[in-house]
Write a protein that holds these residues in place. Structure first.
Motif, PDB file in Angstrom:
ATOM      1  N   ARG A  39       5.246  -9.607  10.503  1.00 37.82           N
ATOM      2  CA  ARG A  39       4.946 -10.130   9.167  1.00 37.82           C
ATOM      3  C   ARG A  39       3.897  -9.296   8.435  1.00 37.82           C
ATOM      4  O   ARG A  39       4.039  -8.981   7.258  1.00 37.82           O
ATOM      5  N   GLY A  40       2.842  -8.909   9.118  1.00 31.86           N
ATOM      6  CA  GLY A  40       1.781  -8.114   8.493  1.00 31.86           C
ATOM      7  C   GLY A  40       2.253  -6.736   8.074  1.00 31.86           C
ATOM      8  O   GLY A  40       1.898  -6.240   6.995  1.00 31.86           O
ATOM      9  N   GLU A  41       3.035  -6.092   8.933  1.00 35.33           N
ATOM     10  CA  GLU A  41       3.569  -4.768   8.606  1.00 35.33           C
ATOM     11  C   GLU A  41       4.499  -4.843   7.404  1.00 35.33           C
ATOM     12  O   GLU A  41       4.406  -4.018   6.491  1.00 35.33           O
ATOM     13  N   LEU A  42       5.359  -5.828   7.406  1.00 35.85           N
ATOM     14  CA  LEU A  42       6.290  -5.980   6.291  1.00 35.85           C
ATOM     15  C   LEU A  42       5.558  -6.308   4.991  1.00 35.85           C
ATOM     16  O   LEU A  42       5.917  -5.805   3.923  1.00 35.85           O
ATOM     17  N   GLN A  43       4.499  -7.089   5.073  1.00 30.62           N
ATOM     18  CA  GLN A  43       3.701  -7.408   3.883  1.00 30.62           C
ATOM     19  C   GLN A  43       3.059  -6.146   3.310  1.00 30.62           C
ATOM     20  O   GLN A  43       3.069  -5.931   2.098  1.00 30.62           O
ATOM     21  N   THR A  44       2.543  -5.293   4.170  1.00 27.30           N
ATOM     22  CA  THR A  44       1.933  -4.038   3.729  1.00 27.30           C
ATOM     23  C   THR A  44       2.961  -3.141   3.046  1.00 27.30           C
ATOM     24  O   THR A  44       2.703  -2.580   1.979  1.00 27.30           O
ATOM     25  N   ILE A  45       4.122  -3.032   3.646  1.00 28.06           N
ATOM     26  CA  ILE A  45       5.176  -2.185   3.075  1.00 28.06           C
ATOM     27  C   ILE A  45       5.663  -2.755   1.747  1.00 28.06           C
ATOM     28  O   ILE A  45       5.830  -2.023   0.765  1.00 28.06           O
ATOM     29  N   LEU A  46       5.870  -4.068   1.685  1.00 29.47           N
ATOM     30  CA  LEU A  46       6.374  -4.674   0.449  1.00 29.47           C
ATOM     31  C   LEU A  46       5.337  -4.666  -0.671  1.00 29.47           C
ATOM     32  O   LEU A  46       5.712  -4.627  -1.849  1.00 29.47           O
ATOM     33  N   ASN A  47       4.052  -4.676  -0.343  1.00 30.76           N
ATOM     34  CA  ASN A  47       3.024  -4.533  -1.378  1.00 30.76           C
ATOM     35  C   ASN A  47       3.134  -3.163  -2.043  1.00 30.76           C
ATOM     36  O   ASN A  47       3.096  -3.053  -3.271  1.00 30.76           O
ATOM     37  N   LEU A  48       3.273  -2.116  -1.250  1.00 29.08           N
ATOM     38  CA  LEU A  48       3.451  -0.774  -1.799  1.00 29.08           C
ATOM     39  C   LEU A  48       4.752  -0.704  -2.594  1.00 29.08           C
ATOM     40  O   LEU A  48       4.782  -0.177  -3.713  1.00 29.08           O
ATOM     41  N   TYR A  49       5.812  -1.252  -2.038  1.00 30.09           N
ATOM     42  CA  TYR A  49       7.115  -1.227  -2.714  1.00 30.09           C
ATOM     43  C   TYR A  49       7.037  -1.939  -4.069  1.00 30.09           C
ATOM     44  O   TYR A  49       7.557  -1.438  -5.068  1.00 30.09           O
ATOM     45  N   GLY A  50       6.378  -3.079  -4.126  1.00 30.79           N
ATOM     46  CA  GLY A  50       6.240  -3.824  -5.377  1.00 30.79           C
ATOM     47  C   GLY A  50       5.498  -3.035  -6.438  1.00 30.79           C
ATOM     48  O   GLY A  50       5.869  -3.054  -7.621  1.00 30.79           O
ATOM     49  N   ARG A  51       4.426  -2.335  -6.040  1.00 29.89           N
ATOM     50  CA  ARG A  51       3.672  -1.514  -7.000  1.00 29.89           C
ATOM     51  C   ARG A  51       4.538  -0.385  -7.557  1.00 29.89           C
ATOM     52  O   ARG A  51       4.503  -0.078  -8.742  1.00 29.89           O
ATOM     53  N   LEU A 115      -0.480   1.731  10.123  1.00 27.76           N
ATOM     54  CA  LEU A 115       0.522   1.716   9.051  1.00 27.76           C
ATOM     55  C   LEU A 115      -0.111   1.921   7.677  1.00 27.76           C
ATOM     56  O   LEU A 115       0.431   2.646   6.846  1.00 27.76           O
ATOM     57  N   ASP A 116      -1.274   1.307   7.425  1.00 28.50           N
ATOM     58  CA  ASP A 116      -1.925   1.453   6.121  1.00 28.50           C
ATOM     59  C   ASP A 116      -2.222   2.918   5.801  1.00 28.50           C
ATOM     60  O   ASP A 116      -1.991   3.374   4.685  1.00 28.50           O
ATOM     61  N   ARG A 117      -2.727   3.634   6.774  1.00 24.91           N
ATOM     62  CA  ARG A 117      -3.060   5.046   6.554  1.00 24.91           C
ATOM     63  C   ARG A 117      -1.808   5.899   6.389  1.00 24.91           C
ATOM     64  O   ARG A 117      -1.788   6.846   5.618  1.00 24.91           O
ATOM     65  N   VAL A 118      -0.757   5.562   7.121  1.00 23.90           N
ATOM     66  CA  VAL A 118       0.465   6.358   7.067  1.00 23.90           C
ATOM     67  C   VAL A 118       1.154   6.225   5.717  1.00 23.90           C
ATOM     68  O   VAL A 118       1.557   7.223   5.118  1.00 23.90           O
ATOM     69  N   ILE A 119       1.262   5.005   5.204  1.00 25.59           N
ATOM     70  CA  ILE A 119       1.982   4.845   3.925  1.00 25.59           C
ATOM     71  C   ILE A 119       1.118   5.197   2.721  1.00 25.59           C
ATOM     72  O   ILE A 119       1.625   5.244   1.604  1.00 25.59           O
ATOM     73  N   ARG A 120      -0.146   5.477   2.952  1.00 23.88           N
ATOM     74  CA  ARG A 120      -1.005   5.915   1.863  1.00 23.88           C
ATOM     75  C   ARG A 120      -0.513   7.227   1.253  1.00 23.88           C
ATOM     76  O   ARG A 120      -0.803   7.532   0.097  1.00 23.88           O
ATOM     77  N   VAL A 121       0.254   7.991   2.012  1.00 20.49           N
ATOM     78  CA  VAL A 121       0.807   9.248   1.510  1.00 20.49           C
ATOM     79  C   VAL A 121       1.798   9.003   0.367  1.00 20.49           C
ATOM     80  O   VAL A 121       1.999   9.867  -0.486  1.00 20.49           O
ATOM     81  N   LEU A 122       2.387   7.818   0.313  1.00 21.63           N
ATOM     82  CA  LEU A 122       3.348   7.479  -0.746  1.00 21.63           C
ATOM     83  C   LEU A 122       2.679   6.880  -1.976  1.00 21.63           C
ATOM     84  O   LEU A 122       3.283   6.856  -3.049  1.00 21.63           O
ATOM     85  N   ASP A 123       1.483   6.360  -1.828  1.00 22.32           N
ATOM     86  CA  ASP A 123       0.785   5.698  -2.926  1.00 22.32           C
ATOM     87  C   ASP A 123       0.095   6.749  -3.778  1.00 22.32           C
ATOM     88  O   ASP A 123      -0.739   7.509  -3.290  1.00 22.32           O
ATOM     89  N   LYS A 124       0.462   6.807  -5.027  1.00 18.37           N
ATOM     90  CA  LYS A 124      -0.125   7.802  -5.927  1.00 18.37           C
ATOM     91  C   LYS A 124      -1.562   7.407  -6.285  1.00 18.37           C
ATOM     92  O   LYS A 124      -1.824   6.251  -6.589  1.00 18.37           O
ATOM     93  N   PRO A 125      -2.472   8.361  -6.282  1.00 19.17           N
ATOM     94  CA  PRO A 125      -3.845   8.055  -6.682  1.00 19.17           C
ATOM     95  C   PRO A 125      -3.943   7.770  -8.177  1.00 19.17           C
ATOM     96  O   PRO A 125      -3.143   8.264  -8.963  1.00 19.17           O
ATOM     97  N   LEU A 126      -4.900   6.957  -8.541  1.00 23.37           N
ATOM     98  CA  LEU A 126      -5.112   6.653  -9.945  1.00 23.37           C
ATOM     99  C   LEU A 126      -5.618   7.890 -10.669  1.00 23.37           C
ATOM    100  O   LEU A 126      -6.430   8.651 -10.143  1.00 23.37           O
ATOM    101  N   GLN A 127      -5.136   8.096 -11.885  1.00 24.16           N
ATOM    102  CA  GLN A 127      -5.553   9.246 -12.669  1.00 24.16           C
ATOM    103  C   GLN A 127      -6.283   8.788 -13.914  1.00 24.16           C
ATOM    104  O   GLN A 127      -5.947   7.757 -14.499  1.00 24.16           O
ATOM    105  N   VAL A 128      -7.268   9.571 -14.319  1.00 18.43           N
ATOM    106  CA  VAL A 128      -8.011   9.267 -15.527  1.00 18.43           C
ATOM    107  C   VAL A 128      -7.203   9.774 -16.726  1.00 18.43           C
ATOM    108  O   VAL A 128      -6.766  10.919 -16.756  1.00 18.43           O
TER     109      VAL A 128
END
Length: 131
Positions: A39-51, A115-128
């Motif tokens: 459940r926790g892993e899927l929640q982490t993945i789906l949070n990224l997917y939703g964003r 898992l959090d650190r691994v999928i961070r590669v897919l999350d784009k950093p915020l840009q100014v």
């Protein structure tokens, strides 16, 4: 027998003229062992997917559970090859880490134990954004 009658099973013996056989109870077949996301892993993945869906970058996903690994595939369009695959392979947990992010070409972008650190590669950093 009429519509309202209830048939009663035979007790103690079989019907006259038939051979007596014992019924055999077969066990319900258990589901094969499959690797899955908890459940926790899927929640982490789906949070990224939703964003990413909210940002308009991703549109569809698929989840596959096999005896060897669990795979969360991410698509830009339904009819395409997945852009990324987030894989969980417990056989690699002690070596390189159970989690990995794989690109459509098969290149592994990141692998690790968290898992959090691994999928961070897919999350784009915020840009100014400047005016």
């Amino acid at each position: 027998m009429s519509e309202g009658d209830i048939a009663e099973p035979l007790r103690g013996g079989s019907a006259p003229g038939s051979s007596r056989t014992s019924a055999q109870v077969l066990p319900f077949p258990a589901a094969p062992n499959r690797i899955s996301f908890d459940r926790g892993e899927l929640q982490t993945i789906l949070n990224l997917y939703g964003r990413m869906v909210a940002g308009g970058e991703w549109r569809d996903y698929a989840i596959d559970f096999t005896p060897d690994k669990a795979v969360f595939s991410i698509y830009r369009r339904t009819s395409e090859v997945p852009l990324y695959r987030i894989e969980k392979d417990p056989k690699l947990a002690r070596k390189q880490g159970a989690y990995s992010v794989v690109v459509a070409s098969g290149l592994i972008l990141k692998r690790g134990h968290d898992l959090d650190r691994v999928i961070r590669v897919l999350d784009k950093p915020l840009q100014v954004v400047s005016n």
